[in-house]
Design an enzyme around this catalytic site. Structure first.
Site, PDB file in Angstrom:
ATOM      1  N   CYS A  29     -16.827  27.295  62.085  1.00 34.12           N
ATOM      2  CA  CYS A  29     -18.110  28.091  61.500  1.00 34.12           C
ATOM      3  C   CYS A  29     -19.419  27.673  62.083  1.00 34.12           C
ATOM      4  CB  CYS A  29     -17.806  27.868  60.015  1.00 34.12           C
ATOM      5  SG  CYS A  29     -19.000  28.692  59.093  1.00 34.12           S
ATOM      6  N   ARG A  36     -23.090  22.097  58.400  1.00 22.36           N
ATOM      7  CA  ARG A  36     -22.355  20.587  57.870  1.00 22.36           C
ATOM      8  C   ARG A  36     -21.214  20.382  58.833  1.00 22.36           C
ATOM      9  NH1 ARG A  36     -21.733  23.001  52.004  1.00 22.36           N
ATOM     10  NH2 ARG A  36     -21.335  24.780  53.383  1.00 22.36           N
ATOM     11  N   HIS A  52     -13.627  25.756  57.003  1.00 21.23           N
ATOM     12  CA  HIS A  52     -14.043  24.603  55.975  1.00 21.23           C
ATOM     13  C   HIS A  52     -14.175  25.082  54.819  1.00 21.23           C
ATOM     14  CE1 HIS A  52     -18.414  25.893  55.607  1.00 21.23           C
ATOM     15  NE2 HIS A  52     -18.154  26.728  56.723  1.00 21.23           N
ATOM     16  N   CYS A 107     -17.216  27.533  52.598  1.00 23.27           N
ATOM     17  CA  CYS A 107     -17.688  28.504  53.664  1.00 23.27           C
ATOM     18  C   CYS A 107     -18.420  29.692  52.875  1.00 23.27           C
ATOM     19  CB  CYS A 107     -16.680  28.816  54.316  1.00 23.27           C
ATOM     20  SG  CYS A 107     -17.321  29.807  55.894  1.00 23.27           S
TER      21      CYS A 107
HETATM   22 CO    CO Z   1     -18.630  28.392  56.932  1.00 22.25          CO
END
Ligand code: CO
Length: 201
Positions: free
Chosen positions: A30, A34, A86, A89
Site C-alpha cells: 500500500c 506508515r 496492512h 488501511c
Molecule cells: Co493502505
C-alpha cells in the site's frame, strides 16, 4: 548527510549500487506512509523491487503494475512476490463504507468487489474492527490470486516453479508482520479451470 552516512559505512557503497540490481523479491504494498517496505522487512537498497498503490491492488489492465510485474518476472527473474496489506488501511475502510469518493471510485470498486466476493463470511462478523481486519486479509488473498492470473507470471511459474507468491499483513498497531500462510498452489487449484493459461502445446 545520507550520502556521507552511507559512505562512512562503506566507501564503495554507490559504486556497488551502480553495478546493477539483482533483487529476488518483488514487494507489492500500500502507498500508506506508515508502511515502508524496506524498513519493515529490514532490507537494504538493491534487495527488493517495489510497487505501491492505494490498498495494494493488482489490476490486470493497470499498465504501471503490469510493467513492474513483467520486468520483475522476465528480466530480474525474481523468485518471490509478496503482496503486503496492512490493518487500518484507508482504502479498505472506504470500501466498507460506500460513498462517492470522486476519482477514487473506480479504484475502490476492486476492493468493493473483494467485499462482495466474501460478503457471506464478512457479514457474519459482528465486530466492526474484526470485519475491517478480515477484509484487509481477504484483499491480500485476492490480490495474490490476481498476480497468478497474469500470463507472464504463469509462463514463468510453469517453466521454473517461480515466482512463488506470499500474502502478508503489516499490523500497524504493534509492528508485527503477519504471514497469512496462503497455500497459493491450493488456492489456484480452486480457480484453475477458469484462469489456467498453461500452453497446450
Ligand atoms: Co493502505
Amino acid at each position: 548527510m545520507w550520502v556521507s552516512d552511507k559512505l562512512s559505512i562503506d566507501p564503495e557503497y554507490f559504486s556497488k549500487l551502480s553495478m546493477g540490481q539483482h533483487p529476488e523479491l518483488l514487494y507489492i504494498g500500500c502507498s500508506d506512509s506508515r508502511v515502508t517496505a524496506e524498513d519493515l522487512m529490514g532490507m537494504k537498497p538493491g534487495e527488493v523491487f517495489i510497487h505501491r498503490n492505494v490498498a495494494n491492488i493488482v489490476i490486470p489492465t493497470d499498465s504501471n503494475m503490469n510493467a513492474v510485474v513483467q520486468f520483475a518476472v522476465e528480466k530480474l527473474k525474481i523468485k518471490y512476490i509478496i503482496i503486503c496489506g496492512h490493518y487500518e488501511c484507508g482504502g479498505v475502510k472506504a470500501a466498507l463504507n460506500p460513498s462517492d469518493m470522486g476519482q477514487l471510485n473506480s479504484w475502490l470498486q476492486t476492493l468493493r468487489d473483494v467485499y462482495r466476493l466474501h460478503s457471506d463470511e464478512l457479514d457474519q462478523i459482528k465486530e466492526e474492527q474484526k470485519r475491517f481486519d478480515r477484509l484487509v486479509e481477504l484483499n491480500v488473498l485476492e490480490q495474490c490470486l490476481n498476480i497468478i492470473k497474469i500470463d507472464h507470471v504463469q509462463r514463468a511459474w510453469y517453466k521454473t516453479g517461480f515466482p512463488q507468491v506470499y500474502g502478508w499483513v503489516f499490523n500497524v498497531r504493534n509492528g508485527e508482520l503477519i504471514d497469512l500462510k496462503l497455500d497459493m498452489e491450493k488456492e489456484f487449484e480452486k480457480i484453475r479451470k477458469i484462469y489456467d493459461l498453461k500452453p497446450t502445446t
